[in-house]
Write an enzyme that holds these catalytic residues in place. Structure first.
Site, mmCIF file in Angstrom:
data_model
loop_
_atom_site.group_PDB
_atom_site.id
_atom_site.type_symbol
_atom_site.label_atom_id
_atom_site.label_comp_id
_atom_site.label_asym_id
_atom_site.label_seq_id
_atom_site.Cartn_x
_atom_site.Cartn_y
_atom_site.Cartn_z
ATOM 1 C CG HIS A 181 9.417 -32.847 -18.183
ATOM 2 N ND1 HIS A 181 10.169 -34.279 -18.177
ATOM 3 C CD2 HIS A 181 9.619 -31.926 -17.680
ATOM 4 C CE1 HIS A 181 9.868 -33.329 -17.618
ATOM 5 N NE2 HIS A 181 10.511 -31.904 -16.847
ATOM 6 N NE ARG A 183 9.891 -39.808 -16.349
ATOM 7 C CZ ARG A 183 9.797 -40.417 -14.814
ATOM 8 N NH1 ARG A 183 9.562 -39.435 -14.179
ATOM 9 N NH2 ARG A 183 8.723 -41.176 -15.295
ATOM 10 C CE LYS A 184 5.949 -35.575 -19.816
ATOM 11 N NZ LYS A 184 4.616 -36.276 -19.008
ATOM 12 C CB ALA A 185 9.508 -40.347 -26.633
#
Ligand code: PLP
Length: 374
Positions: A181, A183-185
């Protein structure tokens, strides 16, 4: 938004992703294919597991893991209370019961004493979450799992590249589940991955991810009522380009986190993220804990007026209507998780931020808290 607005997070994407995607579009083969296979190899190699299988999200990765382990009706699964609801929702979807466990307030990760106290004869598995990119205490969790004969599915949605005593998250349990997603790294828009070392589980994952069908001589025979949890080659192409950036993203975010630590030292109204002896925090999010007397939501509103996007850390599941209604939780039952839900604050952190942005965030935070008062 104007250019001065500091966002919470922003994926790091350039022409490399564009070129990878173009090669897929040009080929005309868009669904799961060679790019997915390549992306899976890159992740398996990076995590150090025998297998990695791409899925549509971490949520479907977690769900498929439960299915493969045969977790179903009347089983209990231990889940930290302070997490994104997907961690527990997938348990509910299998007609099993998520048993919510309190966290340690300093790491935001599952408290292993409360964990062991909640094991019953019905318990089948533990889903530890590596909160915000910091590994849970895997040694203690694996000892408890072994003692009681429980499976471990790591919710490593936030933790690609995070380590526990230098060993990658996602390589400890029967399975590890990752999210891509935005929002992840690293991101593929939407997407997930399951890692495992087990030949048996690997075969079940492959089968159930693709409708339960086994292909030979150009047609399928269907051996299980499977799912369509396949990632497309378009998404995997983005993932391949993102994997090339992962080390640089983690390095940069750790440097920026160090700048936060330096500037927030001595400011007693907030506690900075705690990195325990096992280290390896990738700071998917930089989450501070504001003093109990502070109106955290007023701080979020005030910072927004200053052009800085912040948000709560994550959710206390036992405070959500579904869990209250279904399992009769009371608000004071899991005190650390409750406190984290009320007082945690995520500050902006992403690859393309600079030190001036960090200065602005910290200044905005201190001014907001001083303005709002206690
Ligand atoms: C983001 C997240 C998920 C869900 O990931 P998706 O890929 O959006 O399904 C699950 N668990 C945790 C802890 C997360 O942070």
């Amino acid at each position: 938004m104007d250019n001065n607005f500091v966002r919470l997070a922003k994926p790091y994407i350039d022409d490399d992703e564009l070129n990878e995607v173009k090669s897929v579009l040009d080929s005309g083969y868009l669904t799961q294919g060679p790019k997915v296979e390549k992306f899976e190899h890159l992740v398996a190699e990076f995590i150090g597991t025998k297998y990695a299988y791409a899925t549509t999200s971490a949520t479907t990765a977690l769900h498929l893991s439960l299915v493969v382990l045969g977790i179903g009706r009347d089983d209990e699964v231990l889940v930290p209370d302070f997490t994104f609801p997907a961690t527990a929702n997938v348990v509910v979807q299998q007609q099993a019961k998520p048993v919510l466990v309190d966290i340690d307030i300093d790491t935001f990760n599952i408290n292993t004493e409360d964990l062991e106290s909640k094991v019953t004869s019905k318990t089948k598995a533990i889903i530890p979450v590596h909160a915000f990119g910091l590994s849970a205490d895997m040694n203690s969790i694996l000892v408890i799992a072994k003692k009681h004969g429980l499976f471990v599915i790591e919710d490593a949605a936030c933790a690609i590249g995070a380590t526990y005593h230098s060993k990658p998250c996602g390589s400890f349990g029967e399975m590890g589940c990752f999210s891509f997603h935005p929002r992840k790294a690293i991101t593929t828009g939407e997407g997930g991955m399951i890692t495992t070392n087990s030949d048996v589980f690997a075969e079940r994952i492959r089968l159930l991810r693709n409708h339960g069908g086994v292909q030979s001589e150009g047609r399928f025979t269907f051996e299980a009522a499977g799912y369509n949890y396949r990632m497309s080659d378009i998404q995997a192409a983005v993932g391949i380009a993102q994997m090339r950036k992962l080390d640089a993203i983690i390095k940069r975010k750790r440097e920026l986190a160090a700048e936060y630590y330096e500037r927030l030292r001595g400011f007693e109204e907030v506690e900075v993220p705690f990195e325990p002896s096992w280290g390896g925090h990738i700071f998917q999010s930089f989450v501070v804990l504001t003093d109990d007397q502070i109106d955290r939501d007023a701080v979020i509103r005030n910072m927004k007026e200053l052009g800085i996007e912040t948000t709560l850390g994550t959710y206390a599941l036992h405070c959500q209507p579904f869990f209250i209604k279904t399992y009769d939780y009371g608000l004071d039952e899991l005190p650390n998780s409750y406190r984290a839900f009320k007082q945690s604050l995520t500050l902006p952190l992403y690859y393309e931020m600079n030190v001036r942005d960090i200065d602005r965030v910290v200044e905005g935070l201190i001014n907001s808290i001083n303005k709002i008062g206690k």
